[in-house]
Design a protein around this motif. Structure first.
Motif, PDB file in Angstrom:
ATOM      1  N   LEU A  64      50.393  39.495  50.492  1.00 65.90           N
ATOM      2  CA  LEU A  64      51.029  40.370  49.526  1.00 65.90           C
ATOM      3  C   LEU A  64      50.279  40.410  48.097  1.00 65.90           C
ATOM      4  O   LEU A  64      49.940  41.473  47.434  1.00 65.90           O
ATOM      5  CB  LEU A  64      52.719  40.386  49.241  1.00 65.90           C
ATOM      6  CG  LEU A  64      53.303  41.114  48.034  1.00 65.90           C
ATOM      7  CD1 LEU A  64      53.254  42.651  48.773  1.00 65.90           C
ATOM      8  CD2 LEU A  64      54.808  40.960  48.058  1.00 65.90           C
ATOM      9  N   ILE A  65      50.302  39.286  47.721  1.00 62.87           N
ATOM     10  CA  ILE A  65      49.300  39.120  46.418  1.00 62.87           C
ATOM     11  C   ILE A  65      48.077  39.774  46.664  1.00 62.87           C
ATOM     12  O   ILE A  65      47.460  40.356  45.617  1.00 62.87           O
ATOM     13  CB  ILE A  65      49.166  37.600  46.095  1.00 62.87           C
ATOM     14  CG1 ILE A  65      50.591  37.027  45.667  1.00 62.87           C
ATOM     15  CG2 ILE A  65      48.254  37.282  44.929  1.00 62.87           C
ATOM     16  CD1 ILE A  65      50.625  35.729  45.636  1.00 62.87           C
ATOM     17  N   VAL A  66      47.230  39.549  47.879  1.00 65.76           N
ATOM     18  CA  VAL A  66      45.882  39.976  47.908  1.00 65.76           C
ATOM     19  C   VAL A  66      46.052  41.504  47.780  1.00 65.76           C
ATOM     20  O   VAL A  66      44.956  41.975  47.108  1.00 65.76           O
ATOM     21  CB  VAL A  66      45.254  39.359  49.349  1.00 65.76           C
ATOM     22  CG1 VAL A  66      44.121  40.103  49.562  1.00 65.76           C
ATOM     23  CG2 VAL A  66      45.034  37.985  49.138  1.00 65.76           C
ATOM     24  N   THR A  67      46.815  41.935  48.495  1.00 65.93           N
ATOM     25  CA  THR A  67      47.074  43.480  48.464  1.00 65.93           C
ATOM     26  C   THR A  67      47.307  44.189  46.997  1.00 65.93           C
ATOM     27  O   THR A  67      46.380  45.085  46.841  1.00 65.93           O
ATOM     28  CB  THR A  67      48.025  43.674  49.460  1.00 65.93           C
ATOM     29  OG1 THR A  67      47.690  43.396  50.872  1.00 65.93           O
ATOM     30  CG2 THR A  67      48.203  45.455  49.688  1.00 65.93           C
ATOM     31  N   ILE A  68      48.293  43.399  46.288  1.00 64.46           N
ATOM     32  CA  ILE A  68      48.269  43.938  44.915  1.00 64.46           C
ATOM     33  C   ILE A  68      47.188  43.670  44.078  1.00 64.46           C
ATOM     34  O   ILE A  68      46.894  44.789  43.529  1.00 64.46           O
ATOM     35  CB  ILE A  68      49.619  43.208  44.574  1.00 64.46           C
ATOM     36  CG1 ILE A  68      50.841  43.719  45.252  1.00 64.46           C
ATOM     37  CG2 ILE A  68      49.621  43.329  42.966  1.00 64.46           C
ATOM     38  CD1 ILE A  68      52.362  42.757  44.697  1.00 64.46           C
ATOM     39  N   SER A  69      46.509  42.779  44.450  1.00 67.92           N
ATOM     40  CA  SER A  69      45.219  42.455  43.491  1.00 67.92           C
ATOM     41  C   SER A  69      44.243  43.742  43.942  1.00 67.92           C
ATOM     42  O   SER A  69      43.384  44.169  43.065  1.00 67.92           O
ATOM     43  CB  SER A  69      44.699  41.313  43.686  1.00 67.92           C
ATOM     44  OG  SER A  69      45.852  40.334  43.601  1.00 67.92           O
ATOM     45  N   LEU A  70      44.339  44.075  45.372  1.00 65.36           N
ATOM     46  CA  LEU A  70      43.073  44.998  45.679  1.00 65.36           C
ATOM     47  C   LEU A  70      43.358  46.449  45.021  1.00 65.36           C
ATOM     48  O   LEU A  70      42.626  47.069  44.751  1.00 65.36           O
ATOM     49  CB  LEU A  70      43.313  45.030  47.080  1.00 65.36           C
ATOM     50  CG  LEU A  70      42.357  43.854  47.665  1.00 65.36           C
ATOM     51  CD1 LEU A  70      42.561  44.086  49.464  1.00 65.36           C
ATOM     52  CD2 LEU A  70      40.740  43.797  47.591  1.00 65.36           C
ATOM     53  N   GLY A  71      44.636  46.703  44.981  1.00 62.89           N
ATOM     54  CA  GLY A  71      45.326  47.854  44.351  1.00 62.89           C
ATOM     55  C   GLY A  71      44.859  47.952  42.881  1.00 62.89           C
ATOM     56  O   GLY A  71      44.537  48.909  42.344  1.00 62.89           O
TER      57      GLY A  71
END
Length: 165
Positions: free
Chosen positions: A27-34
């Motif tokens: 989830l953290i990686v996904t939010i960071s990509l966004g």
């Protein structure tokens, strides 16, 4: 448009793990990509080249962490945690429910969603590291616990004492 296309290309190269059911790390990686994509698109101070480097670096770090977690159990536990047993042989494990902040009604809803009517017919309900519930029915005459290896808090209720919970 190029930033969006670059993100899609990076995600395709990184593999299915990046887009799998998410635990806290994913989830953290996904939010960071966004957030990186938004910065590229909205901030004039962030060039496309810098954004693509940021995408690539973040995905490379995710690859390194997941590669390490497959090979080192201590890293895996740090990154993903471990599944938690919430119900065993039809009996709720009250301490585990409290630690995970899950209510009995949420467990019952997961059991209903699995199509099970009789709570006493269950071997276990496990809260997985991605927040989903696994409902495991008892199978008489078959070896137990093979799917419960690595689950935190198991084997607290003996099957012969189910009526006592």
């Amino acid at each position: 448009m190029i930033a969006y296309t670059s993100l899609i290309a990076c995600l395709r190269v990184s593999g299915k793990r990046t887009l799998s059911k998410m635990n806290a790390f994913d989830l953290i990686v996904t939010i960071s990509l966004g957030s990186i994509l938004a910065s590229i698109m909205l901030s004039q101070g962030v060039t496309l080249a810098k954004g693509i480097v940021a995408f690539s670096l973040l995905i490379a770090l995710q690859f390194l962490v997941t590669w390490s977690s497959v090979r080192m159990p201590s890293i895996r536990q740090l990154v993903t945690g471990e599944p938690q047993l919430l119900l065993e042989h039809g009996c709720f494990i009250t301490d585990a429910l409290g630690r995970t902040r899950v209510s009995e009604s949420e467990v019952r809803a997961a059991v209903r969603a699995a199509g099970v009517a009789d709570m006493k017919s269950l071997r276990a309900v496990v809260l997985e590291t991605d927040g989903s519930f696994s409902v495991i029915q008892s199978n008489k005459g078959e070896p137990e616990d093979s799917s419960l290896l690595g689950v935190h808090g198991g084997l607290s209720v003996h099957p012969d004492k189910v009526d006592q919970c």
